[in-house]
Scaffold this active site. Structure first.
Site, PDB file in Angstrom:
ATOM      1  N   GLY A 134       0.788  -1.230   0.000  1.00 13.30           N
ATOM      2  CA  GLY A 134       0.000   0.000   0.000  1.00 13.30           C
ATOM      3  C   GLY A 134       0.815   1.272   0.000  1.00 13.30           C
ATOM      4  O   GLY A 134       1.945   1.327  -0.483  1.00 13.30           O
ATOM      5  N   SER A 135       0.233   2.318   0.583  1.00 19.01           N
ATOM      6  CA  SER A 135       0.835   3.643   0.569  1.00 19.01           C
ATOM      7  C   SER A 135       0.545   4.370   1.874  1.00 19.01           C
ATOM      8  O   SER A 135      -0.303   3.943   2.663  1.00 19.01           O
ATOM      9  CB  SER A 135       0.300   4.464  -0.611  1.00 19.01           C
ATOM     10  OG  SER A 135      -1.099   4.660  -0.481  1.00 19.01           O
ATOM     11  N   GLY A 151      -4.502  20.820   0.086  1.00 21.02           N
ATOM     12  CA  GLY A 151      -4.811  19.798  -0.902  1.00 21.02           C
ATOM     13  C   GLY A 151      -6.303  19.698  -1.152  1.00 21.02           C
ATOM     14  O   GLY A 151      -7.064  19.370  -0.236  1.00 21.02           O
ATOM     15  N   GLU A 153     -13.235  15.619   1.104  1.00 26.64           N
ATOM     16  CA  GLU A 153     -14.111  14.771   1.911  1.00 26.64           C
ATOM     17  C   GLU A 153     -13.961  15.077   3.396  1.00 26.64           C
ATOM     18  O   GLU A 153     -14.966  15.261   4.108  1.00 26.64           O
ATOM     19  CB  GLU A 153     -13.819  13.295   1.641  1.00 26.64           C
ATOM     20  CG  GLU A 153     -14.327  12.805   0.288  1.00 26.64           C
ATOM     21  CD  GLU A 153     -14.193  11.314   0.095  1.00 26.64           C
ATOM     22  OE1 GLU A 153     -14.615  10.821  -0.961  1.00 26.64           O
ATOM     23  OE2 GLU A 153     -13.681  10.616   1.004  1.00 26.64           O
ATOM     24  N   GLU A 169      -4.861  24.979  -2.280  1.00 28.35           N
ATOM     25  CA  GLU A 169      -4.482  24.057  -3.349  1.00 28.35           C
ATOM     26  C   GLU A 169      -3.420  24.697  -4.246  1.00 28.35           C
ATOM     27  O   GLU A 169      -3.567  25.833  -4.679  1.00 28.35           O
ATOM     28  CB  GLU A 169      -5.716  23.677  -4.170  1.00 28.35           C
ATOM     29  CG  GLU A 169      -5.442  22.913  -5.451  1.00 28.35           C
ATOM     30  CD  GLU A 169      -4.698  21.606  -5.223  1.00 28.35           C
ATOM     31  OE1 GLU A 169      -3.647  21.440  -5.863  1.00 28.35           O
ATOM     32  OE2 GLU A 169      -5.155  20.779  -4.404  1.00 28.35           O
ATOM     33  N   ALA A 186      -9.097   1.701  -3.785  1.00 22.73           N
ATOM     34  CA  ALA A 186      -9.227   0.391  -3.167  1.00 22.73           C
ATOM     35  C   ALA A 186      -9.798  -0.632  -4.135  1.00 22.73           C
ATOM     36  O   ALA A 186      -9.358  -1.791  -4.167  1.00 22.73           O
ATOM     37  CB  ALA A 186     -10.111   0.486  -1.921  1.00 22.73           C
ATOM     38  N   HIS A 200     -39.240   3.457 -12.643  1.00 20.99           N
ATOM     39  CA  HIS A 200     -39.723   4.823 -12.380  1.00 20.99           C
ATOM     40  C   HIS A 200     -40.553   4.823 -11.103  1.00 20.99           C
ATOM     41  O   HIS A 200     -41.385   3.946 -10.911  1.00 20.99           O
ATOM     42  CB  HIS A 200     -40.584   5.300 -13.548  1.00 20.99           C
ATOM     43  CG  HIS A 200     -41.233   6.632 -13.297  1.00 20.99           C
ATOM     44  ND1 HIS A 200     -40.534   7.816 -13.409  1.00 20.99           N
ATOM     45  CD2 HIS A 200     -42.500   6.960 -12.916  1.00 20.99           C
ATOM     46  CE1 HIS A 200     -41.341   8.815 -13.126  1.00 20.99           C
ATOM     47  NE2 HIS A 200     -42.538   8.328 -12.823  1.00 20.99           N
TER      48      HIS A 200
END
Length: 463
Positions: free
Chosen positions: A144-145, A179, A186, A202, A318, A442
């Site tokens: 991962g990171s 960022g 989020e 940013e 993910a 609908h």
């Protein structure tokens, strides 16, 4: 087989390998609250807890500001942040326990610790886990990171990564976010709904530049309307911590500005987890950014060593990592494992949600396509009106010659769920006509997708 890493790439690879008949172990070092916790960053401090907090904070805002439109009057609503965080933790505990159950069900051995490549052995590898060593024919690296730090402000104190931002014990009065990507907006949205004054800084000149420009413009308008403050094209000059908070000095155009925050979230990307893996000792090849080099079948330069997920770069998602886990296990079993990277969906769980898959109009033109497109607003959809959320639209981009869908771009209610239908059609090389001819129930939000597909040929019914 030994899989190093228990996040979405690793645990899925281990389960699929076991299903295919491999004797499989998964090594993972992640701990939460001092205990081993499978699921990696995504489950423990990323995708799952952030979505739990996004849902809770959205409900809190709904009670305060939106239920009145439904004729529901609520007085004296207050926040119990401790209980909200406890609910988030309970969701994580349940899901992590679910992976442990799946390991047991599929006879995957779970080993807790930091896995590392030690040496080749009889055509396979010896993997070290703490003081122990284990031998395997195949090794899959899925480590991962981790969040990228700003050199000016390492994580700690009032400067937080995503994990710290999900564990605040009080709502900050002023919250800074460096960022304006997925994580930044989020987490900024969570704390804005709970009462923080949020400022997003940013470096890039615009918002969500990877998204369709019309979607990005609408998203920025909606987020600003909600109270998030954005500054683009900024250059951070200084960050100083005090006991009270954080001071951030940045250049915006010709002006130098100093802003004071109680807390600062740094969300400027992620770096691959290769430390402690033994890469240099065994000659595992990394690129100039530290990602493991792997070919289209996830083979590294070392025999019988494979790599998947964030640690090989590409889209750090993910679901992309999970599909690579399935693919590599199937390839090793002699099957035709494959991931179609052209139709991987992207989702941002703000309000309204943002989702897309495939090419934007500009990208399609750059690749030589003549294009046609259709767009339809949620404001003309009955179900959206009933939900009292008619923000946003769906856009379908198609090849003008073949009508094959090249990309779909959405902003609006529940588009994280709506994008799946379009990905399925694109996976089968479907056309806008195919999507337009599918009968949609609908009233549903999905009718907006149908109408956008009809719009490609300028024959929408309800607008």
């Amino acid at each position: 087989m030994i899989v190093i890493g228990g996040g979405p790439a690793g645990y899925v690879a281990a389960i699929r390998a076991a299903q295919l008949g491999f004797k499989t172990a998964c090594v993972d070092a992640f701990e939460r609250g001092g205990k081993a916790s499978l699921g990696g960053t995504c489950l423990n401090v990323g995708c799952i807890p952030s979505k739990a907090m996004l849902d809770s904070s959205e409900r809190f805002e709904m009670v305060q500001h939106e239920l009145v439109d439904h004729g529901i009057l609520v007085e004296g609503a207050s926040l119990d942040l401790g209980k909200m965080l406890a609910r988030k933790d309970a969701v994580v505990d349940k899901m992590s326990g679910g992976i442990a159950y799946l390991f047991k069900k599929n006879k995957v051995t779970s080993l807790h610790g930091l896995g590392r490549l030690v040496r080749q052995d009889q055509g396979g590898w010896v993997v070290g886990v703490g003081e122990q060593e284990f031998a395997a024919k195949h090794v899959i690296i899925a480590t991962g990171s981790s969040p990228r730090e700003l050199p000016l402000a390492p994580f700690g104190g009032h400067v937080m990564d995503n994990a710290g931002a999900l564990a605040l014990d009080r709502v900050p009065g002023k919250l800074g976010v460096i960022g304006a990507g997925v994580i930044g907006v989020e987490l900024g949205s969570v704390w804005r709904r709970l009462g923080a004054q949020v400022t997003v800084l940013e470096a890039l000149p615009g918002f969500l530049q990877a998204a369709d420009p019309a979607v990005a413009r609408e998203a920025l308008k909606q987020l600003q309307k909600q109270g998030l403050e954005f500054h683009f094209g900024v250059k951070i000059a200084r960050i100083e911590q005090t006991e009270a908070g954080v001071s951030v000095t940045y250049a915006e155009g010709d002006q130098e500005v100093t802003a004071q925050f109680d807390k600062l979230i740094v969300a400027i990307g992620r770096v691959p987890n290769t430390q402690g893996l033994g890469a240099q000792d065994v000659g595992l090849e990394l690129d100039e950014r530290g990602f493991i080099k792997a070919d289209s079948h996830y083979r590294t330069n070392l025999p019988n060593v494979y790599a998947i997920g964030d640690v090989i770069g590409g889209a750090m998602l993910a679901h992309k990592a999970e599909e690579e886990g399935v693919a590599v296990a199937e390839l090793l079993a002699g099957q035709a494992g494959h991931v179609n990277y052209n139709v991987i969906p992207w989702v941002i769980y703000t309000s309204p949600e943002i989702a897309w898959a495939g090419l934007t109009e500009a990208q399609a033109k750059e690749q030589g396509y003549d294009i046609k497109s259709g767009q339809f607003p949620f404001s003309a959809n009955g179900r959206a009106a009933g939900h009292n959320d008619t923000r946003g639209f769906v856009k379908v981009v198609a090849d003008a010659k073949t009508d094959r869908i090249l990309g779909v771009h959405m902003i609006g209610p529940n588009v994280s769920e709506l994008i799946g239908e379009t990905v399925a059609v694109m996976e089968f090389a479907g056309s806008s006509e195919d999507l337009a001819r599918i009968v949609h129930a609908h009233p549903t939000l999905s009718e907006v997708v149908k109408e956008a597909a009809l719009g490609v040929e300028k024959r929408t019914i309800h607008a």
